[in-house]
Write a protein that holds these residues in place. Structure first.
Motif, PDB file in Angstrom:
ATOM      1  N   LEU A 243       3.958   0.501   6.018  1.00  0.00           N
ATOM      2  CA  LEU A 243       4.309   1.819   6.547  1.00  0.00           C
ATOM      3  C   LEU A 243       3.377   2.158   7.710  1.00  0.00           C
ATOM      4  O   LEU A 243       2.169   2.250   7.535  1.00  0.00           O
ATOM      5  N   ALA A 244       3.967   2.324   8.876  1.00  0.00           N
ATOM      6  CA  ALA A 244       3.145   2.561  10.061  1.00  0.00           C
ATOM      7  C   ALA A 244       3.844   3.497  11.038  1.00  0.00           C
ATOM      8  O   ALA A 244       3.716   3.365  12.242  1.00  0.00           O
TER       9      ALA A 244
ATOM     10  N   VAL B  36      -2.533   3.753  13.194  1.00  0.00           N
ATOM     11  CA  VAL B  36      -2.674   2.359  12.750  1.00  0.00           C
ATOM     12  C   VAL B  36      -3.113   1.411  13.870  1.00  0.00           C
ATOM     13  O   VAL B  36      -3.445   0.260  13.614  1.00  0.00           O
ATOM     14  N   LEU B  37      -3.133   1.918  15.124  1.00  0.00           N
ATOM     15  CA  LEU B  37      -3.602   1.074  16.231  1.00  0.00           C
ATOM     16  C   LEU B  37      -5.088   1.281  16.530  1.00  0.00           C
ATOM     17  O   LEU B  37      -5.648   0.631  17.403  1.00  0.00           O
ATOM     18  N   HIS B  38      -5.717   2.186  15.796  1.00  0.00           N
ATOM     19  CA  HIS B  38      -7.173   2.301  15.943  1.00  0.00           C
ATOM     20  C   HIS B  38      -7.792   1.042  15.371  1.00  0.00           C
ATOM     21  O   HIS B  38      -7.308   0.482  14.399  1.00  0.00           O
ATOM     22  N   LYS B  39      -8.876   0.600  16.022  1.00  0.00           N
ATOM     23  CA  LYS B  39      -9.441  -0.699  15.650  1.00  0.00           C
ATOM     24  C   LYS B  39     -10.612  -0.598  14.683  1.00  0.00           C
ATOM     25  O   LYS B  39     -11.407   0.327  14.766  1.00  0.00           O
ATOM     26  N   VAL B  40     -10.704  -1.597  13.820  1.00  0.00           N
ATOM     27  CA  VAL B  40     -11.854  -1.767  12.937  1.00  0.00           C
ATOM     28  C   VAL B  40     -12.370  -3.183  13.194  1.00  0.00           C
ATOM     29  O   VAL B  40     -11.593  -4.141  13.150  1.00  0.00           O
ATOM     30  N   CYS B  41     -13.643  -3.296  13.528  1.00  0.00           N
ATOM     31  CA  CYS B  41     -14.242  -4.590  13.905  1.00  0.00           C
ATOM     32  C   CYS B  41     -13.357  -5.320  14.920  1.00  0.00           C
ATOM     33  O   CYS B  41     -13.087  -6.523  14.782  1.00  0.00           O
TER      34      CYS B  41
ATOM     35  N   GLU C  72      -6.787  -3.977  15.417  1.00  0.00           N
ATOM     36  CA  GLU C  72      -6.012  -2.824  14.978  1.00  0.00           C
ATOM     37  C   GLU C  72      -5.875  -2.850  13.446  1.00  0.00           C
ATOM     38  O   GLU C  72      -5.616  -3.907  12.862  1.00  0.00           O
ATOM     39  N   MET C  73      -5.968  -1.663  12.836  1.00  0.00           N
ATOM     40  CA  MET C  73      -5.892  -1.583  11.366  1.00  0.00           C
ATOM     41  C   MET C  73      -4.651  -2.276  10.828  1.00  0.00           C
ATOM     42  O   MET C  73      -4.722  -3.046   9.870  1.00  0.00           O
ATOM     43  N   VAL C  74      -3.508  -2.004  11.465  1.00  0.00           N
ATOM     44  CA  VAL C  74      -2.260  -2.577  10.949  1.00  0.00           C
ATOM     45  C   VAL C  74      -2.266  -4.110  11.077  1.00  0.00           C
ATOM     46  O   VAL C  74      -1.688  -4.819  10.254  1.00  0.00           O
ATOM     47  N   LYS C  75      -2.979  -4.629  12.079  1.00  0.00           N
ATOM     48  CA  LYS C  75      -3.068  -6.091  12.214  1.00  0.00           C
ATOM     49  C   LYS C  75      -3.937  -6.710  11.119  1.00  0.00           C
ATOM     50  O   LYS C  75      -3.681  -7.823  10.667  1.00  0.00           O
ATOM     51  N   HIS C  76      -4.968  -5.971  10.709  1.00  0.00           N
ATOM     52  CA  HIS C  76      -5.756  -6.453   9.566  1.00  0.00           C
ATOM     53  C   HIS C  76      -4.846  -6.609   8.347  1.00  0.00           C
ATOM     54  O   HIS C  76      -4.924  -7.590   7.617  1.00  0.00           O
ATOM     55  N   VAL C  77      -3.999  -5.590   8.142  1.00  0.00           N
ATOM     56  CA  VAL C  77      -3.106  -5.623   6.979  1.00  0.00           C
ATOM     57  C   VAL C  77      -2.147  -6.817   7.103  1.00  0.00           C
ATOM     58  O   VAL C  77      -1.977  -7.594   6.160  1.00  0.00           O
ATOM     59  N   ILE C  78      -1.548  -6.972   8.282  1.00  0.00           N
ATOM     60  CA  ILE C  78      -0.619  -8.096   8.500  1.00  0.00           C
ATOM     61  C   ILE C  78      -1.319  -9.435   8.224  1.00  0.00           C
ATOM     62  O   ILE C  78      -0.792 -10.300   7.521  1.00  0.00           O
TER      63      ILE C  78
ATOM     64  N   ALA D 240       6.166  -6.094  -1.699  1.00  0.00           N
ATOM     65  CA  ALA D 240       4.897  -5.370  -1.771  1.00  0.00           C
ATOM     66  C   ALA D 240       4.927  -4.338  -0.655  1.00  0.00           C
ATOM     67  O   ALA D 240       5.368  -4.632   0.451  1.00  0.00           O
ATOM     68  N   VAL D 241       4.496  -3.127  -0.964  1.00  0.00           N
ATOM     69  CA  VAL D 241       4.458  -2.068   0.045  1.00  0.00           C
ATOM     70  C   VAL D 241       2.996  -1.767   0.368  1.00  0.00           C
ATOM     71  O   VAL D 241       2.175  -1.597  -0.536  1.00  0.00           O
ATOM     72  N   PHE D 242       2.687  -1.733   1.646  1.00  0.00           N
ATOM     73  CA  PHE D 242       1.328  -1.442   2.114  1.00  0.00           C
ATOM     74  C   PHE D 242       1.382  -0.249   3.050  1.00  0.00           C
ATOM     75  O   PHE D 242       2.415   0.008   3.657  1.00  0.00           O
ATOM     76  N   THR D 243       0.270   0.438   3.208  1.00  0.00           N
ATOM     77  CA  THR D 243       0.205   1.416   4.278  1.00  0.00           C
ATOM     78  C   THR D 243      -0.607   0.770   5.406  1.00  0.00           C
ATOM     79  O   THR D 243      -1.477  -0.055   5.151  1.00  0.00           O
ATOM     80  N   GLY D 244      -0.281   1.152   6.629  1.00  0.00           N
ATOM     81  CA  GLY D 244      -0.944   0.512   7.778  1.00  0.00           C
ATOM     82  C   GLY D 244      -2.371   0.977   7.974  1.00  0.00           C
ATOM     83  O   GLY D 244      -3.068   0.493   8.862  1.00  0.00           O
ATOM     84  N   ASP D 245      -2.832   1.886   7.138  1.00  0.00           N
ATOM     85  CA  ASP D 245      -4.175   2.445   7.351  1.00  0.00           C
ATOM     86  C   ASP D 245      -5.188   1.990   6.304  1.00  0.00           C
ATOM     87  O   ASP D 245      -6.194   2.641   6.083  1.00  0.00           O
ATOM     88  N   THR D 246      -4.916   0.842   5.647  1.00  0.00           N
ATOM     89  CA  THR D 246      -5.884   0.291   4.673  1.00  0.00           C
ATOM     90  C   THR D 246      -6.341  -1.093   5.148  1.00  0.00           C
ATOM     91  O   THR D 246      -5.940  -2.115   4.586  1.00  0.00           O
TER      92      THR D 246
END
Ligand code: UD1
Ligand code: CA
Length: 409
Positions: A8-9, A23-28, A31-37, A98-104
């Motif tokens: 969910l994004a 979800v396009l804000h970056k962590v390390c 993008e957050m959503v790319k980490h999830v992917i 499986a359902v994920f949120t793009g912000d985890t």
């Protein structure tokens, strides 16, 4: 059994107060959503559907990859409504979604595997990934009766008693596809936020006597980033994880607290990294390198036994046994050979520098082919630009350039 994933994004993320979709804000650096992917991919699932809405085109552009498809949620009416927007993707499929949120962004591959396995082995209709936390403020609470999960209540809809529950909903679940589709058609938006909640699917399935399970994991992994404060918390946790991984692989970090390594960076054994280094993107650092203080190295390949100090290196290659800095600026599309020396206040742009060449101080090299074993005197400038066009310069092997020289391209 067939397995797929939804992410969910579609939300803007009001609480992050940004023009950029949350979800396009970056962590390390990613993008957050790319980490999830990436975590979903690593767990062996490659049929992924991303639900997009706010900033849809941008989210699509930044996440485009093979086996990633998209569903549009034009209006954001809640997480349940978002999943419903993926009906076309799910319809006709039998198996587990499986359902994920793009912000985890901190969710681990191993946990995704554990969730799927538990769901399948326990023959559940739905399995929720949960965590126990001292302060679950803002998260949905897992309500249990006789230890069995009976429903999820959103923070804003909780009673006094429910607010005390310390088991939170991570927003990550496995569902039987057909049962999920059926339950989604029964959702209402009769709640504090007037939204169609995905979390209500649990109560609906329970009412049908379906088996609901929960897999408990570390809270750290399930952090949902809603605000800039949580973004910084996620950054710190992932940064520690990355730094520990490199130390375990034989890299010395003098001060892990001030060492910032992107998630996709590779570093060879016995390299030593001093404080305040930032390594970004698809950077590869060889072994036995010494990265002294204060450099930023982005999308670059650094050989073995390279010394770098207080410099910026962007999208470039540096050969073995070369030294760079202090205070060098290596701009994109530069290749520096082996045993070279790039010293202080040297800027190099889109150039090739041969093996053993020394550019020790105060020099600009742009759009040039420089041979091996050359020596640049202090204050050499390659004059590559006449105000309209850029020109190329070619310097052969063993050239010796005296100081204060302008080489007009
Ligand atoms: C959600 C869960 C909550 C859980 C938490 C975990 C619901 C109702 N609540 O709450 O139980 O503890 O996640 O982090 O599901 N989104 C859409 N379309 C929408 C609404 C949201 O795509 O209409 C996306 C957002 O872009 C975001 C994700 O779904 O990536 C979660 O939405 P968010 O508003 O952050 O949900 P929470 O309030 O955190
Ligand atoms: Ca959230």
């Amino acid at each position: 059994m067939y397995k797929c994933a939804l992410i969910l994004a579609a939300g803007q993320g009001k609480r992050i107060k940004s023009d950029l979709p949350k979800v396009l804000h970056k962590v390390c650096g990613k993008e957050m959503v790319k980490h999830v992917i990436d975590s979903i991919r690593k767990s062996g699932i490659d049929d992924i559907n991303v639900i997009i809405g706010k900033g849809a085109e941008l989210v699509k552009e930044r996440t485009a990859d093979k086996n990633v498809s998209y569903s549009l949620q034009a209006e954001q009416l809640g997480t349940g409504h978002a999943v419903k927007c993926a009906e076309e993707f799910l319809r006709g499929k039998k198996g587990v979604v499986a359902v994920f949120t793009g912000d985890t962004p901190l969710i681990k591959q191993s946990t995704i595997e554990r969730l799927f396995n538990d769901h399948i082995e326990s023959k559940n209709s739905a399995t929720i990934l949960t965590a126990i936390v001292d302060d679950p403020t803002g998260y949905g609470r897992i309500v249990r009766e006789n230890n069995e999960v009976s429903k999820i209540v959103e923070h804003k809809d909780c009673s006094e008693e429910e607010l005390k529950i310390s088991e939170m909903n991570s927003g990550i679940y496995c569902f039987d596809i057909e049962l999920l589709l059926d339950a989604l058609s029964k959702l209402t938006n009769n709640n504090e936020q007037g939204e169609y909640y995905l979390t209500d699917v649990i109560e609906i399935l329970k009412a049908q006597n379906k088996k609901i399970g929960a897999v408990i994991t570390d809270f750290e992994e399930t952090i949902g980033v809603n605000s800039r404060v949580q973004l910084a918390q996620a950054e710190e946790i992932l940064k520690d994880r990355i730094n520990i991984m490199h130390m375990e692989n034989g890299v010395t970090l003098i001060d892990p607290k001030t060492t910032y390594i992107g998630i996709d960076v590779e570093i060879g054994k016995d390299t030593i990294i001093y404080p305040n280094n930032i390594l970004e993107g698809n950077t590869k650092i060889g072994s036995n390198c010494l990265l002294y203080q204060n450099s930023r190295i982005s999308d670059s390949i650094i050989g073995d036994e390279v010394d770098i100090q207080s410099s910026v290196i962007l999208n470039s290659n540096i050969g073995d046994n070369t030294t760079v800095g202090p205070f060098a600026y290596i701009r994109p599309e530069t290749t520096i050979g082996k045993h070279a020396r790039i010293g202080d206040f040297v800027e190099i742009k889109k150039s090739n520098i041969g093996d053993g060449t020394k550019v020790s101080h105060l020099t600009y090299i742009g759009d040039a082919e420089v041979g091996s074993e050359c020596n640049f005197g202090c204050g050499t400038v390659i004059v590559n630009y006449d105000g309209k066009n850029k020109y190329k310069t070619i310097i052969g092997d063993h050239s010796f350039i005296g100081c204060n020289t302008n080489l007009v391209s």
